[in-house]
Design a protein around this motif. Structure first.
Motif, PDB file in Angstrom:
ATOM      1  N   UNK A  62       0.818  -1.099  -0.012  1.00 38.60           N
ATOM      2  CA  UNK A  62       0.054  -0.267   0.074  1.00 38.60           C
ATOM      3  C   UNK A  62       0.832   1.359  -0.222  1.00 38.60           C
ATOM      4  N   UNK A  63       2.383   1.254   0.905  1.00 37.88           N
ATOM      5  CA  UNK A  63       2.780   1.944   1.073  1.00 37.88           C
ATOM      6  C   UNK A  63       3.916   2.645  -0.636  1.00 37.88           C
ATOM      7  N   UNK A  64       4.173   1.783  -0.666  1.00 41.24           N
ATOM      8  CA  UNK A  64       4.524   1.193  -2.408  1.00 41.24           C
ATOM      9  C   UNK A  64       3.445   1.854  -3.311  1.00 41.24           C
ATOM     10  N   UNK A  65       2.323   1.536  -3.410  1.00 40.60           N
ATOM     11  CA  UNK A  65       1.064   2.123  -4.449  1.00 40.60           C
ATOM     12  C   UNK A  65       1.289   3.393  -4.410  1.00 40.60           C
ATOM     13  N   UNK A  66       1.494   4.664  -3.264  1.00 46.42           N
ATOM     14  CA  UNK A  66       0.783   4.987  -3.163  1.00 46.42           C
ATOM     15  C   UNK A  66       1.439   6.470  -3.877  1.00 46.42           C
ATOM     16  N   UNK A  67       2.578   6.005  -4.541  1.00 40.23           N
ATOM     17  CA  UNK A  67       3.179   6.377  -5.407  1.00 40.23           C
ATOM     18  C   UNK A  67       4.171   7.155  -4.886  1.00 40.23           C
ATOM     19  N   UNK A  68       4.093   7.351  -3.490  1.00 41.30           N
ATOM     20  CA  UNK A  68       5.162   8.907  -2.624  1.00 41.30           C
ATOM     21  C   UNK A  68       7.279   8.551  -3.010  1.00 41.30           C
ATOM     22  N   UNK A  69       7.747   6.814  -3.291  1.00 38.63           N
ATOM     23  CA  UNK A  69       8.694   6.623  -3.634  1.00 38.63           C
ATOM     24  C   UNK A  69       9.277   6.927  -4.790  1.00 38.63           C
ATOM     25  N   UNK A  70      10.752   6.923  -5.158  1.00 38.72           N
ATOM     26  CA  UNK A  70      11.143   6.357  -6.516  1.00 38.72           C
ATOM     27  C   UNK A  70      11.386   5.393  -6.646  1.00 38.72           C
ATOM     28  N   UNK A  71      11.854   4.813  -5.855  1.00 36.32           N
ATOM     29  CA  UNK A  71      13.350   3.928  -4.986  1.00 36.32           C
ATOM     30  C   UNK A  71      12.788   2.753  -4.126  1.00 36.32           C
ATOM     31  N   UNK A  72      12.943   1.778  -4.173  1.00 31.51           N
ATOM     32  CA  UNK A  72      12.699   0.795  -3.337  1.00 31.51           C
ATOM     33  C   UNK A  72      13.246   0.779  -2.117  1.00 31.51           C
ATOM     34  N   UNK A  73      14.146   0.670  -2.162  1.00 31.47           N
ATOM     35  CA  UNK A  73      15.068   1.563  -1.066  1.00 31.47           C
ATOM     36  C   UNK A  73      15.041   2.277  -0.264  1.00 31.47           C
TER      37      UNK A  73
END
Length: 140
Positions: A62-73
């Motif tokens: 859910x956090x990743x899907x929010x689009x707030x980050x460009x890199x997984x780390x």
């Protein structure tokens, strides 16, 4: 697969027309159930995402899907620093937070106002959970 080099080697072996030096010409056609990392993803990023999902589960997705980050780390670091839990609703989170802070919740405590203030001041973020409820994250 444990690392990107192993995946690259498997790709080269799985495509006999490709020599080891041509393994970089492969592409992903579909991400069944995964986020789209593009036709030629950074394998280290893709494997890091899979590891994070294995470790943290749906709240990380859910956090990743929010689009707030460009890199997984960056997303995994933010998750580890900010994830507060998954709750049935915002009031449940607020009651739990008050309990952790050692504050007594009585008739004079306006839980809804506390939730509104926490969100509008940017202290906390709620992300809907797929199966109901919310994932709660502190903001920086």
């Amino acid at each position: 697969m444990d690392d990107a080099d192993a995946v690259r080697c498997a790709i080269a072996k799985g495509c006999p027309a490709l020599g080891q030096e041509d393994a970089h010409t492969w592409s992903v056609l579909a991400y069944d159930g995964l986020p789209d990392f593009g036709p030629r993803p950074d394998l280290d990023e893709l494997l890091a995402w899979l590891d994070a999902v294995d470790e943290y589960g749906p709240p990380f997705e859910a956090l990743w899907a929010s689009g707030s980050f460009d890199r997984v780390l960056r997303a995994t670091e933010a998750f580890a620093d900010s994830y507060q839990g998954t709750y049935a609703d915002a009031a449940s989170w607020a009651y739990h937070t008050f309990t952790l802070l050692g504050r007594r919740v009585d008739a004079q405590v306006d839980i809804e106002a506390y939730v509104r203030t926490s969100v509008t001041s940017g202290q906390v973020r709620f992300i809907p959970a797929v199966d109901g409820g919310i994932h709660v994250f502190w903001n920086d």
